[in-house]
Design a protein around this motif. Sequence first.
Motif, mmCIF file in Angstrom:
data_model
loop_
_atom_site.group_PDB
_atom_site.id
_atom_site.type_symbol
_atom_site.label_atom_id
_atom_site.label_comp_id
_atom_site.label_asym_id
_atom_site.label_seq_id
_atom_site.Cartn_x
_atom_site.Cartn_y
_atom_site.Cartn_z
ATOM 1 N N GLY A 117 -25.278 -32.768 -6.972
ATOM 2 C CA GLY A 117 -26.116 -33.341 -5.917
ATOM 3 C C GLY A 117 -25.294 -34.012 -4.836
ATOM 4 O O GLY A 117 -25.549 -33.848 -3.638
ATOM 5 N N ILE A 118 -24.258 -34.748 -5.238
ATOM 6 C CA ILE A 118 -23.375 -35.389 -4.277
ATOM 7 C C ILE A 118 -22.649 -34.335 -3.450
ATOM 8 O O ILE A 118 -22.549 -34.423 -2.231
ATOM 9 N N TRP A 119 -22.116 -33.323 -4.150
ATOM 10 C CA TRP A 119 -21.412 -32.249 -3.448
ATOM 11 C C TRP A 119 -22.329 -31.544 -2.447
ATOM 12 O O TRP A 119 -21.930 -31.310 -1.309
ATOM 13 N N LEU A 120 -23.544 -31.212 -2.873
ATOM 14 C CA LEU A 120 -24.495 -30.558 -1.968
ATOM 15 C C LEU A 120 -24.809 -31.421 -0.752
ATOM 16 O O LEU A 120 -24.851 -30.934 0.376
ATOM 17 N N ALA A 121 -25.031 -32.719 -0.995
ATOM 18 C CA ALA A 121 -25.357 -33.616 0.116
ATOM 19 C C ALA A 121 -24.216 -33.701 1.126
ATOM 20 O O ALA A 121 -24.453 -33.812 2.321
ATOM 21 N N LYS A 122 -22.986 -33.622 0.647
ATOM 22 C CA LYS A 122 -21.828 -33.707 1.543
ATOM 23 C C LYS A 122 -21.483 -32.396 2.220
ATOM 24 O O LYS A 122 -20.822 -32.389 3.262
ATOM 25 N N ASN A 123 -21.905 -31.270 1.640
ATOM 26 C CA ASN A 123 -21.464 -29.966 2.135
ATOM 27 C C ASN A 123 -22.567 -29.076 2.696
ATOM 28 O O ASN A 123 -22.291 -27.943 3.046
ATOM 29 N N VAL A 124 -23.766 -29.535 2.743
ATOM 30 C CA VAL A 124 -24.856 -28.700 3.258
ATOM 31 C C VAL A 124 -25.270 -29.189 4.631
ATOM 32 O O VAL A 124 -25.270 -30.295 4.987
#
Length: 124
Positions: A117-124
Amino acid sequence: MKDFIMIAIGAVFGANARYWIGSWAAQKFGIGFPFGTLLINFSGSLLLGFFITIATERFSLDPQWRLLISVGFFGAYTTFSTFTLDSIQLLIKGQWFYGLFNLFGSTMLGVLAAGVGIWLAKNV
C-alpha cells in the motif's frame, strides 16, 4: 436493523476510546514508538477474551449485548483483539495449523499489504 444499531452504538464508544487512549499515550510517552497502538491491542485482546469467556461460559448474555460490546466496541477499538481471540480459540480447539497460520499468516500478510500500500501510494 436492531443488530446494526447495537453494533453502531458500540463502535462509537470503541472508536472514541481508541482515540483517547492513543492520544494519552502519545502525550505521555511521545511518538517515537506507537505505545498507544501497543496498549490498545494488548488491552483490547485482554478485555475481549475476558468478555467473551464471561458472556458465553459463565452467563448467558443476550446476543445483542455481545454484538454491542464484542463486534461494536472492540471492533472499533481494535481488530487486533478479534484476530488474537480467533487464533487462540483455534489453538484451544487443537487446530494448531489453523491457529498458527492465522497468527503468522495475518501478521505477515498485514505487513506485506501495508508495504505494498505504501509503495502503491508513492508510485501511482
